[in-house]
Design an enzyme around this catalytic site. Structure first.
Site, PDB file in Angstrom:
ATOM      1  N   GLU A   1      57.480 -57.593  89.936  1.00 44.69           N
ATOM      2  CA  GLU A   1      58.829 -57.478  90.493  1.00 44.69           C
ATOM      3  C   GLU A   1      59.187 -56.007  90.325  1.00 44.69           C
ATOM      4  O   GLU A   1      59.861 -55.623  89.378  1.00 44.69           O
ATOM      5  CB  GLU A   1      59.803 -58.415  89.752  1.00 44.69           C
ATOM      6  CG  GLU A   1      60.949 -58.917  90.616  1.00 44.69           C
ATOM      7  CD  GLU A   1      62.045 -57.889  90.833  1.00 44.69           C
ATOM      8  OE1 GLU A   1      61.718 -56.724  91.139  1.00 44.69           O
ATOM      9  OE2 GLU A   1      63.205 -58.259  90.709  1.00 44.69           O
TER      10      GLU A   1
ATOM     11  N   GLU B   1      61.071 -47.823  93.623  1.00 45.77           N
ATOM     12  CA  GLU B   1      60.857 -47.829  92.173  1.00 45.77           C
ATOM     13  C   GLU B   1      59.402 -47.540  91.809  1.00 45.77           C
ATOM     14  O   GLU B   1      58.962 -47.803  90.689  1.00 45.77           O
ATOM     15  CB  GLU B   1      61.295 -49.171  91.578  1.00 45.77           C
ATOM     16  CG  GLU B   1      62.803 -49.390  91.629  1.00 45.77           C
ATOM     17  CD  GLU B   1      63.236 -50.653  90.915  1.00 45.77           C
ATOM     18  OE1 GLU B   1      62.372 -51.361  90.365  1.00 45.77           O
ATOM     19  OE2 GLU B   1      64.444 -50.932  90.903  1.00 45.77           O
TER      20      GLU B   1
END
Length: 685
Positions: free
Chosen positions: A144, A153
């Site tokens: 995730e 990210e």
């Protein structure tokens, strides 16, 4: 041991270094985390669980032991799902130590400590082998690592490293695949956030700098709750295009790439804006799909899941162009290892170029570095601008000597065009000063507004050519402001300038009023709500960790949110609770206001919304909060250009809507810092 941390201090228009405990930053990061939001995302949790079951079953069907690598484990939820689904062992990686510690507690609390190992490292620092972080490579990869832009990210470098070093060939990944979609639209509303538009006044136009019109803007994504933008606010110029997919079960490359999608224009219009989102296929069959598509793409918008940790993206084309219905077009997306950017070409031109990686957009005009997107939208707001122009018309005289105090404001330019004798503007930032100079040059006004690179307390009569100020003007807007009352720095400027004001000087705005209303949020409450269990797993150690950090300080403060993106319903009337009189200097003693606000509607009160309204003159006002009267059902309409203060209650209250219950409030304005402290309680009258 203490650490010096920046705390917002409106009295100096910035941040003050305050000695905080060594745990301050630690608590700040935890208190403002989105873990609760993710745990409340039932659609996400359900799809992950289904995908994990399918992956574990697939590997078991091959006759293999199931070894899982869970990168970015957070609470350890996905690892616990994997063990429950039959995985033999899980390596759960979490780089943020407080969260890794909480995950370890959660794993132990749920009885999985023998099958889940928490590794507090970045995945790229993990070693594999006997006696090392991982005994052997994994054959199931769970991650995730995504943000609103999918890859922001660092997902691609993490996957690239994992496939090279941490997982077996032929591993099964959950999610299995991500697909990025885009749609070309025309929208005056969305484009108003990208470029300064001409402003009509005095029978002429105030033109934006040519350099801004030729600038592709900043490369940073504009992430918003796109579901809150009405489809009536844009025109679809093309279909939803599938731009590219990433198969996470195979080796992944973080090298720059470009992809194109050809389509025929559905409508004629200005091609300026690209809307984008992505899906996750949790399994290879593509039957378990978690989508970020906005609600208006659903046949029943109410069925769209709400989430704040993943939203949608708006991109602005570097070179807007007119397109015609039926035209063959090619939409291209490029990405590096952390970001995406889009461009549009005719299909024939794209074919001749091939899949070239176009340069990432960057601001060349400086305006996009000085004004963020909400600020550009604010400057383009015709209704708001007209309010300021009308207020200036009411107070300007032929002999007016004006001084503007705001960051990168156009008010001084308006004052000159409306006939002021002399106009000065304080611009303490060199880049902001240069942008305003570009505006003046674009309109042949160089020298008509004198820009002073000096602070209010250093300004002297000599700087003003011996003039005294008859009109002090401000929006007020300051780039360092986070919460509405941070712009009260204008009041401190007015106080510092008192000796340079004429005795009969006019202050615009003449006052500001702090307003509040108790609200029931449709969804925003989830980001601060307690979630003791998730998918049957006990996650109370995480809740205790977050609450401890909130109690460190954050639960006693309001936090900024753009409430136009987060629907809420008013349970009380909107009330003015404190007034700041700019015609007078900042007082020496604190301002204190306390009272109660009865509930008039039933519902679940999650907290308070707090904002400022400025009285420009006795007849003209501007709000940075509510922009319309609250509707009969309590629906609120908020300014799209500002963030409001939100004070969340630790646990909400069910109210019956009778005047026997009320919110009791206490506000204290501290003149030393410029901050507004607040405290609330709900109880029966």
């Amino acid at each position: 041991m203490s650490a010096f941390c920046g705390r917002a201090k409106p009295s100096v228009c910035g941040f003050d270094c305050v000695a905080e405990g060594e745990e301050y930053d630690y608590h700040q990061e935890i208190a403002r985390s989105s873990y609760a939001d993710m745990l409340y995302d039932q659609d996400r949790n359900k799809k992950y669980y289904e995908g994990i079951r399918a992956a574990v079953a697939h590997v078991k069907a091959r006759g293999e032991r199931v070894t899982v690598l869970d990168i970015g484990t957070g609470t350890g939820l996905l690892s616990m799902m994997a063990v429950t689904a039959g995985a033999d062992f899980c390596y759960a990686v979490e780089v943020f130590k407080p969260m890794a510690d909480a995950a370890k507690c959660i794993v132990e609390k749920n009885g999985f400590q023998d099958k889940i190992k928490i590794i507090n490292k970045h995945s790229t620092d993990i070693s594999v082998g006997l006696g090392k972080d991982m005994e052997l490579k994994a054959n199931v990869l769970i991650t995730e690592l995504f943000d609103t832009e999918l890859i922001g990210e660092g997902a691609l470098p993490s996957y690239e490293h994992a496939h090279r070093n941490l997982v077996q060939e032929g591993c099964v990944a959950v999610p299995h695949k991500a697909t990025v979609y885009a749609q070309l639209v025309d929208s005056e509303l969305l484009w108003s956030w990208a470029q300064l538009q001409p402003i009509e006044m005095q029978g002429t136009q105030l033109l934006p700098p040519p350099a801004m019109g030729n600038c592709s803007g900043t490369h940073s994504v504009c992430d918003i709750q796109l579901s809150q933008i009405s489809p009536h606010s844009f025109t679809l110029l093309g279909p939803v295009c599938t731009m590219f997919s990433v198969d996470f079960s195979k080796p992944v490359s973080s090298a720059p790439q470009s992809y194109s999608s050809q389509f025929v224009a559905q409508t004629s219009g200005q091609a300026r804006v690209v809307l984008s989102w992505w899906d996750l296929d949790m399994d290879p069959s593509g039957t378990i799909v978690c989508t970020m598509a906005p609600s208006w793409t659903y046949s029943n918008p109410k069925m769209a899941p709400w989430r704040d940790h993943w939203m949608q993206s708006v991109y602005f084309l570097p070179a807007p162009c007119r397109i015609d219905k039926g035209e063959d077009l090619s939409l291209t997306v490029c990405h590096d290892d952390y970001s995406l950017w889009y461009s549009l070409q005719s299909s024939s031109r794209q074919h001749s170029k091939g899949n070239m990686i176009l340069p990432r957009p960057s601001c060349t005009c400086q305006a996009h570095l000085v004004w963020d997107r909400p600020r550009i939208g604010e400057l383009n707001d015709k209704v708001r601008t007209e309010s300021y122009i009308n207020a200036l018309r009411n107070v300007l005289k032929e002999d007016s000597v004006c001084l503007g105090v705001s960051d990168g404001s156009l008010l001084p330019v308006f004052a000159h065009l409306l006939g002021a004798k002399k106009v000065f503007s304080l611009e303490n930032f060199s880049m902001t000063k240069q942008v305003i100079e570009q505006v003046l040059d674009a309109n042949s006004l160089r020298g008509q507004v004198e820009l002073l690179d000096i602070s209010p307390e250093q300004l002297t009569s000599k700087d003003l050519g011996g003039e005294q100020i008859s009109l002090l003007i401000g929006e007020p807007y300051f780039s360092t402001s986070l919460l509405p009352w941070h712009s009260l720095f204008f009041w401190y400027c007015r106080t510092a300038l008192a000796g340079l004001l004429r005795p009969d000087a006019t202050i615009l705005p003449c006052s500001a009023t702090l307003h509040m209303v108790a609200v029931e949020f449709q969804d925003l409450w989830r980001i601060r709500a307690l979630c003791n269990t998730c998918e049957g797993f006990d996650v109370t150690p995480m809740e205790e960790m977050i609450q401890k950090s909130l109690d460190f300080r954050e639960s006693r403060e309001a936090e900024p949110h753009p409430l136009w993106e987060y629907p809420c319903r008013a349970l009380t009337k909107s009330s003015a609770v404190m007034t700041f009189d700019f015609t007078q200097c900042v007082p020496q003693q604190p301002l204190i206001s306390h009272g109660s606000l009865p509930f008039i509607r039933s519902g679940h009160c999650h907290g308070l919304a707090v904002w400022l309204e400025y009285d420009l003159t006795t007849d003209v006002s501007v709000s940075v909060g509510l922009t319309k009267l609250i509707g009969d059902q309590g629906l609120c309409e908020w300014s799209r250009h500002s963030k409001q203060g939100v004070y969340f209650f630790r646990s909400g209250w069910e109210t019956s809507g009778t005047d026997r219950e009320a919110v009791f409030y206490n506000f204290v304005f501290d003149p030393n810092s410029g901050n507004v402290e607040m405290d609330f309680d709900v109880k029966s009258n």
